[in-house]
Design a protein around this motif. Structure first.
Motif, short mmCIF file in Angstrom:
data_model
loop_
_atom_site.label_atom_id
_atom_site.label_comp_id
_atom_site.label_asym_id
_atom_site.label_seq_id
_atom_site.Cartn_x
_atom_site.Cartn_y
_atom_site.Cartn_z
N ASN A 140 -60.88 -9.25 -3.66
CA ASN A 140 -61.20 -10.56 -2.02
C ASN A 140 -60.47 -10.42 -1.20
O ASN A 140 -61.45 -10.57 0.14
N ILE B 145 -61.72 -8.84 3.30
CA ILE B 145 -61.37 -10.17 4.04
C ILE B 145 -60.54 -9.38 5.46
O ILE B 145 -61.53 -9.68 5.98
N SER C 266 -72.73 -9.23 5.70
CA SER C 266 -71.51 -8.45 5.27
C SER C 266 -70.44 -9.73 5.21
O SER C 266 -69.47 -10.15 4.55
N LEU D 229 -69.31 -12.30 7.05
CA LEU D 229 -69.97 -13.72 6.63
C LEU D 229 -69.71 -14.15 5.39
O LEU D 229 -69.07 -15.18 5.28
N GLN D 230 -70.33 -13.12 4.26
CA GLN D 230 -69.96 -13.90 3.19
C GLN D 230 -68.51 -13.27 2.48
O GLN D 230 -67.96 -14.47 2.04
N SER D 231 -67.80 -12.36 2.92
CA SER D 231 -66.23 -11.74 2.69
C SER D 231 -65.37 -12.76 3.10
O SER D 231 -64.62 -12.98 3.07
N PHE D 232 -65.77 -13.46 4.61
CA PHE D 232 -64.44 -14.45 5.10
C PHE D 232 -64.91 -15.59 4.81
O PHE D 232 -63.49 -16.36 4.71
N GLY D 233 -66.13 -15.99 4.42
CA GLY D 233 -66.24 -17.03 3.14
C GLY D 233 -66.18 -18.22 4.13
O GLY D 233 -66.03 -19.21 4.63
N ILE D 234 -67.56 -17.89 4.58
CA ILE D 234 -68.68 -18.28 5.55
C ILE D 234 -69.63 -19.04 4.59
O ILE D 234 -71.17 -18.42 4.75
N PRO D 235 -70.39 -20.52 3.57
CA PRO D 235 -71.27 -20.01 2.72
C PRO D 235 -72.39 -20.38 3.47
O PRO D 235 -72.25 -21.48 4.96
N HIS D 236 -73.67 -19.93 3.31
CA HIS D 236 -74.76 -20.54 3.37
C HIS D 236 -75.69 -20.88 2.84
O HIS D 236 -75.87 -20.00 1.65
N ALA E 235 -69.89 -16.68 -1.45
CA ALA E 235 -68.75 -17.12 0.16
C ALA E 235 -67.98 -18.07 -0.29
O ALA E 235 -67.32 -18.15 0.20
N ASN F 26 -65.12 -16.75 -1.59
CA ASN F 26 -63.86 -16.05 -0.64
C ASN F 26 -63.36 -17.14 0.08
O ASN F 26 -62.29 -17.36 0.47
#
Lengths: 230, 637, 267
Positions: free
Chosen positions: A21, A25, A185, A187-194, C234, C237
């Motif tokens: 993870n 990031i 990707s 956004l996902q890896s950095f952790g911005i949930p949608h 997400a 993370n």
């Protein structure tokens, strides 16, 4: 004591960089930096349509302070190195995560772009090196003479060679593929949930950003080849 | 044997408080020196193991699945009852208690049921705190639905997956204790026998299902939470692995088995489609809130349902029970479905099915409302049958779902073997002859979280427990018997597969000891089961060896036990010449075909003792007294 | 209908496995995939061969026991369906089905189609819970939880732990599984106090197990029989990143993966 349950032996937890993870990031952040560069670089290069004078002036402007230029270049180089280092380590780990392969495996939802990151990446890297050798260093410049400072001339002369343009167009398309998945990707890896609905919108947005960027870049060799830019 | 239920004296409202106060406590520093063995990791087992781990006992928990999260509690759909009265509709502990005793047709123990109703409040609080995502109102409060014909809304739910969410809550609490080191988890491990030393349950023998190793685990108390035995019928809504082996082997070591014939048949399951069928799938009871049940009036009517006009349909539940209609309790609905199918009016290819029709509800409320209420169930139905229940009526048929009977326990959930505690569906205690909807989850968690941790502690604090180790001759004796059992199963090398025996047993049980029973039929069944058992031990084939993963061997051991249990169930059913709850004896019915209880002669718990492989089981009776709930004939007319 | 089943057979982890091809006649289109294997197994036993070992329990799509690859897709071609609820009518008469176990370093093979998924239990063990001991819970309505929050928590909590996400992921990553639990508990107010610790511990354990990394391609959610959304990854993370930044000096510990099953009988 039975060992059929779980071991009591405790380990130290893997740190940020050791964890997948954490590496992702890092890839997201460095990817973001590189995307910003790609956007800026395109905006600058589109000045080629404004004629030699303004294009060359733009190139000169980039060099107005060498220290600053090198700071920016260092940031980019570090980003590229980290991005690649993390990707390479993850690639190795992922190979080990499935030691026996499936005899048959179908992809059901993933995009072509997302499944080809591991080879679109290296090709783009090779392209970037080629690109630097050609236009920044001037070491490869078939068909004409590299003139330091006359960027307009260098670009037009370079792209006049059909196979160079072809190689650029090919590599840029791969960059587009890479961006198409990379943008989402990130956004996902950095952790911005949608939510799932927004996910669809964002993926489409990522596709369009990639298309616009790559169309912008590709327009230059095509314009040169078709004689629009001379 | 004289059965002492040890019900605390005094008013029922204070019984549990009094019992808890009278219990001896184990010194906190000493708790970790005491080992408790918990068999099963469902709602009761996982919650008991986790709670005792939290208290500091050294707990070992065993399950045959690959993970404790797989236990069959996970499949419960509808919900869990609690007398919270959040809906302000007049619910109370006393009302839940009353409904449960009445629903159980006056064959349960009042004090136990009262305690269950009391604990129901704490269960909801505990589960919410654990993060169970119960359904909520927009304002954030917990929401309820009414379930199984109850007149108050007291059922808490998490979509159609309440059992899953509650089990995951208990599983997570259990895993937290595994991390803390107080619980050791033994997945893929099956208990094959109980070790009794000096009259006390002191350990178990297990088989490691991967390596085949037999292991001995010694402890100060054993908690059986191994679930029910519905799979004796082969086709049931139970998981394929659900079995009676742990309970049955404990029974053979001296624990009495109570009310084995009390089984619950759930009216709304997807009908059998062929002889390859391996299990039955439940459709939540909540469907009956909006669906209307009918069959054609005419025998053998093979027209498509939409071609049968309204006046040629028989809405038999609405006709016979005008006030409850389609919402009659499970036993009544099931029996009536069987009745119309026996008349030859059943639907579907096999003729074993009735329609559950939503077209009126869809017309009245609109498809979107029905989709919102039951969407996931409709999807599941369509997935399995390839029919669209929004357009064609569902076909349903009753199926074995739950077993109210189980090992006999006293008020403290201790069996007749000191040190052997039984929790959840494995014991007999709270549901009498019929369980109300959304009560199984409540009982499992009540036993595991709020009863077992106290009563096991009391037992440990008050008992003299000598040091025992593996070399004890009694331990070695049990191990060699288990080994022998496995060796003999593997060495028969006959012609028939384990499943073929199981299927045949299931058919006998379903035909003669299913929805309606007669003395004659049961007598016949007993003979057939004995024959089948004999053939099993001569003609079964179990491929493979005993020293690796061998699913046939696992099944063989379980079916061998079912073959013994089935006989006991028939004996118990024959012996109880009355109709009560899920147990319907054709000899005992009212003029209009309803169940007729016989309180004068059968107001007792029938607890059976094992006397040997070929001798008749010994019956002990625990008389039931009803001081609080007035006994009446159940009527849903 | 008739089908040809090409099934991976392997006696145990140490021996080499290979595909065996079995023709199965009399397949009823109403049968489930597992019932089709039952029929095959009955005939194998009658022929004196060892039946195919496969994991199964509830057979109604909720326990998470069953699962294998069917023609290269986890749980087979029908979306949101476990192998036990997959009926044979989705296949064509005469079709060949390739059936092989979940393949991942973190899921060592036990026999035939049965794999060891204890790694998932260990991830939960690391922090997939709310630390509330029995008896110390406030009234259920003391903490209001909005309907949307409860619904989102439920979406994530629907995970059945079958391991299809790991099996379908080209990298054998357990991100969807881990993310689902971190999301379920982290969204709810009850789970907030432990949010950081939970994310750090669970991610640490996931990374200690030999799972691969998430590349956000979404094969997991497509294979998931409960359609757990990618959003949970997400969320994981985000929680992990936040927790790493806020990290206090309490040591996060992990346990070493255990792959053996043998037990000595000492108590």
């Amino acid at each position: 004591m039975s060992t059929s349950a779980v071991a009591v032996s405790k380990h130290r937890a893997p740190g940020f960089w050791q964890s997948t993870n954490g590496k992702k990031i890092v890839m997201a952040v460095t990817g973001c930096i590189l995307i910003l560069f790609i956007i800026g670089h395109l905006l600058g290069n589109l000045l080629i349509y404004a004629g030699p004078a303004r294009y060359n002036a733009y190139a000169a402007f980039l060099h107005f302070d060498d220290t600053l230029l090198w700071i920016i270049r260092s940031v980019l180089i570090v980003s590229v190195v980290l991005h690649i280092e993390a990707a390479a380590q993850l690639w190795l780990r992922n190979k080990r995560a499935r030691p026996v392969n499936y005899s048959r495996k179908e992809a059901i939802r993933s995009s072509y772009a997302s499944r080809t990151m591991y080879w679109s990446g290296p090709i783009v890297l090779a392209f970037v090196i080629f690109h630097l050798l050609e236009f920044t260093g001037g070491f490869i410049h078939p068909g004409s003479r590299f003139i330091a400072g006359d960027v307009y001339h260098n670009v037009v002369a370079g792209f006049s060679v059909w196979w160079i343009s072809a190689w650029y167009i090919f590599s840029l398309c791969l960059l587009g593929l890479h961006l198409r998945h990379g943008l989402w990707s990130m956004l996902q890896s950095f952790g911005i949930p949608h939510s799932r609905a927004r996910e669809v919108v964002l993926k489409r947005l990522a596709l369009w950003i990639a298309v616009v960027l790559i169309a912008g870049y590709i327009s230059i060799p095509i314009s040169v080849l078709t004689g629009l830019v001379k | 044997m004289k059965l002492d239920a040890k019900i605390p004296s005094g008013p029922i409202e204070q019984a549990w408080d009094k019992a808890r106060f009278d219990m001896k406590l184990v010194n906190p520093a000493n708790k970790r020196k005491h080992t408790v063995l918990v068999i099963g990791s469902g709602l009761a087992g996982a919650s008991a193991a986790a709670s005792m781990g939290e208290l500091g006992y050294n707990v070992r928990c065993f399950c045959f699945q690959d993970s404790p999260r797989r236990a069959h509690s996970i499949a419960a759909q509808g919900g869990i009852n609690a007398a919270k009265n959040y809906q302000n509709d007049g619910d109370s502990i006393y009302r839940l208690f009353y409904d449960t005793v009445k629903g159980g047709d006056f064959r349960s123990r009042e004090a136990n049921v009262y305690r269950l109703a009391q604990n129901s409040l704490n269960i909801i609080d505990q589960c919410v705190a654990q993060g169970v995502p119960f359904a909520r109102e927009y304002g954030g409060a917990l929401t309820n639905r009414s379930f199984g014909g109850a007149q108050v809304s007291r059922t808490f739910y998490a979509r159609g997956q309440t059992g899953q969410q509650l089990l995951l809550g208990a599983y997570q609490a259990l895993e937290r204790q595994v991390q803390a080191g107080t619980v050791t988890m033994f997945p893929r491990t099956e208990m094959l026998d109980l070790i009794v030393i000096d009259g006390q349950a002191r350990g178990i023998v297990t088989r490691n299902l991967v390596t085949g190793e037999l292991n001995v685990h010694i402890g100060d108390a054993v908690v059986l939470a191994s679930g029910g035995y519905g799979n004796v019928y082969y086709l049931s809504t139970n998981a394929k692995g659900s079995n009676v082996t742990a309970s049955w082997r404990a029974h053979k070591r001296g624990a009495l088995f109570a009310n084995p014939c009390f089984t619950q048949i759930h009216p709304t399951c997807i009908p059998v489609s062929g002889d390859y069928q391996s299990k039955l799938t439940l459709m939540s009871e909540s469907l009956r809130n909006d669906g209307r049940i009918w069959v054609p009036k005419q025998k053998g009517d093979k027209r498509r349902p939409d071609q049968i006009p309204a006046d040629e349909r028989d809405y038999y539940l609405e006709r016979r029970y005008p006030s409850f209609g389609n919402l009659v309790p499970r036993d009544v609905a099931s029996r009536n479905a069987k009745h119309v199918c026996d008349e030859g009016r059943g639907v579907g290819e096999t003729g074993l099915g009735v329609y559950l029709d939503f077209s009126d509800a869809i017309q009245r409320l609109g498809e979107h409302v029905i989709r919102e209420r039951y969407g996931n169930l409709f999807d599941m139905y369509q997935r399995i049958t390839d029919e669209d229940p929004y357009k064609v009526p569902m076909r349903i048929y009753p199926a074995i779902h739950y077993t109210m009977g189980g090992l006999w326990v006293d008020y403290y959930l201790q069996s007749t073997i000191p040190g052997l505690f039984v929790a959840g569906e494995a014991n007999f205690s709270d549901h009498g002859a019929n369980r109300l909807g959304a009560s199984a989850l409540m009982q499992g968690l009540s036993d595991g979280y709020f009863i077992i941790p106290y009563t096991v502690g009391n037992y440990i604090a008050t008992s003299k427990l000598d040091k025992v180790d593996d070399s004890h001759p009694a331990v070695q004796q049990v191990v060699s018997e288990v080994q022998q059992g496995i060796t003999s199963l593997l060495s028969i090398k006959g012609k028939r597969t384990v499943d073929s025996f199981h299927r045949e047993l299931g058919k006998i049980m379903w035909d003669e000891c299913g929805m309606s029973r007669t003395a004659q039929g049961l007598e016949k069944a007993i003979g057939q089961i004995r024959q089948l058992r004999e053939e099993f031990w001569q003609n079964v084939t179990v491929p493979g060896s005993g020293d690796d993963l061998n699913q046939s061997l696992e099944k063989a051991g379980r079916v061998a036990d079912f073959l013994e249990l089935g006989e006991l169930m028939c004996i118990d059913a024959r012996d109880r010449n009355e109709s009560c709850g899920g147990h319907f004896r054709e000899e005992s019915q009212t003029a209009d075909g309803e169940a007729q209880r016989d309180d004068e002669n059968y107001s007792y718990v029938a607890a059976w003792g094992y006397t040997g492989p070929d001798s008749a089981p010994a019956l002990s009776k625990e008389p039931l007294e009803f001081k609080y709930v007035y006994r009446s004939q159940r009527s849903y007319k | 209908m008739k089908l040809t089943l090409k099934i991976w057979r392997q006696k145990n982890r140490d021996e080499k496995g290979r595909f065996f091809t079995y023709p199965v006649e009399n397949v009823n289109p109403e049968m489930s995939m597992l019932e089709c294997l039952d029929v095959l197994n009955e005939s194998l036993i009658e022929r004196g061969e060892e039946p195919v070992a496969f994991e199964h329990d509830c057979r109604e799509g909720i326990c998470g026991s069953c699962g294998f690859m069917i023609n290269g897709v986890a749980h087979g071609p029908q979306s949101a369906t476990t192998a036990c609820q997959l009926t044979m009518r989705h296949f064509k008469d005469g079709q060949e089905l390739t059936i092989e176990p979940w393949r991942a370093a973190a899921f060592p093979l036990i026999k035939d189609l049965v794999v060891d998924r204890r790694a998932l239990d260990r991830i939960i063990q690391a922090g997939g819970y709310i630390s509330v001991s029995t008896g110390n819970a406030p009234d259920g309505n003391n903490i209001p939880v909005g309907k949307d929050i409860a619904d989102r928590a439920m979406d994530a909590a629907a995970c059945i732990g079958c391991g299809a996400c790991v099996a379908a992921c080209p990298n054998a990553s357990a991100a969807l599984f881990t993310g689902a639990k971190i999301s379920h508990l982290g969204i709810l107010p009850q789970g907030k106090p432990e949010q950081d610790r939970r994310a750090l511990s669970m991610v640490a354990q996931m990374n200690t197990e030999p799972f691969g990394s998430c590349t956000n391609i979404g094969e997991c959610t497509a294979a998931c029989p409960k359609e757990i959304p990618l959003e949970v990854i997400a969320t994981m993370n985000r929680d992990y990143r936040g927790a790493t930044c806020r990290k206090r000096d309490d040591l996060v510990q992990v346990v070493a993966p255990v792959t053996g099953w043998s037990s000595s009988s000492k108590s």
